[in-house]
Design an enzyme around this catalytic site. Structure first.
Site, PDB file in Angstrom:
ATOM      1  N   PRO A 213       0.853  -1.172   0.000  1.00  0.00           N
ATOM      2  CA  PRO A 213       0.000   0.000   0.000  1.00  0.00           C
ATOM      3  C   PRO A 213       0.898   1.234   0.000  1.00  0.00           C
ATOM      4  O   PRO A 213       1.995   1.219   0.555  1.00  0.00           O
ATOM      5  CB  PRO A 213      -0.761  -0.095   1.311  1.00  0.00           C
TER       6      PRO A 213
ATOM      7  N   ARG B 151       4.487   1.900   2.268  1.00  0.00           N
ATOM      8  CA  ARG B 151       5.158   3.193   2.101  1.00  0.00           C
ATOM      9  C   ARG B 151       4.219   4.314   2.526  1.00  0.00           C
ATOM     10  O   ARG B 151       3.175   4.506   1.923  1.00  0.00           O
ATOM     11  CB  ARG B 151       5.550   3.405   0.646  1.00  0.00           C
TER      12      ARG B 151
ATOM     13  N   PRO C 227       2.240  -7.082   2.404  1.00  0.00           N
ATOM     14  CA  PRO C 227       3.629  -7.433   2.683  1.00  0.00           C
ATOM     15  C   PRO C 227       4.387  -6.254   3.292  1.00  0.00           C
ATOM     16  O   PRO C 227       4.264  -5.118   2.828  1.00  0.00           O
ATOM     17  CB  PRO C 227       4.199  -7.785   1.308  1.00  0.00           C
TER      18      PRO C 227
ATOM     19  N   ARG D 207      -8.254  -8.017  -2.354  1.00  0.00           N
ATOM     20  CA  ARG D 207      -8.509  -8.285  -0.944  1.00  0.00           C
ATOM     21  C   ARG D 207     -10.007  -8.333  -0.698  1.00  0.00           C
ATOM     22  O   ARG D 207     -10.794  -7.685  -1.385  1.00  0.00           O
ATOM     23  CB  ARG D 207      -7.857  -7.206  -0.078  1.00  0.00           C
TER      24      ARG D 207
END
Length: 127
Positions: free
Chosen positions: A2, A42, A37, A73
């Site tokens: 993300p 960021r 992950p 998702r």
């Protein structure tokens, strides 16, 4: 991945504790490493120096959080992350909100993996 982008008006930079906010944002995403992950998270902030809010008659401020992540998702997972993030942001800015005019907003952009290019060796640290 993300990507989290926080935009905030310069009139709150001394009291907004933006670095602390970014740490809190990352903590929420890190707690959901089943969905995101670690090496792809960021967060960054951008001070907005030129702005005009409403009628311009008050020293209004805003904070806008943009979330960008890839599709795939489950809706309930996305909703849980968004509610955790916005709830945390409301708490983070509660004192400012009670003492001045402040608009807090958040949006999510979800994109197809076929529309992105990535080159990242940070993931190796977490394998």
């Amino acid at each position: 991945m993300p990507h989290i982008i926080v935009e905030y008006t310069s009139n709150i930079k001394d009291s907004a504790r933006i670095q602390d906010l970014l740490k809190k944002i990352n903590a929420i995403f890190l707690s959901r490493s089943d969905l995101f992950p670690k090496g792809g998270i960021r967060s960054r902030a951008m001070e907005i120096r030129h702005y005009w809010i409403a009628d311009g008659k008050e020293d209004d401020a805003f904070v806008h959080i943009s979330l960008k992540w890839g599709a795939g998702r489950e809706e309930e997972d996305k909703l849980a992350v968004c509610e955790a993030l916005f709830g945390m942001a409301k708490q983070h800015f509660a004192e400012l909100f009670s003492s001045r005019y402040l608009a807090l907003s958040m949006e999510v952009s979800e994109f197809s993996e076929s529309g992105t290019y990535k080159y990242n060796n940070i993931h190796k640290r977490f394998q």
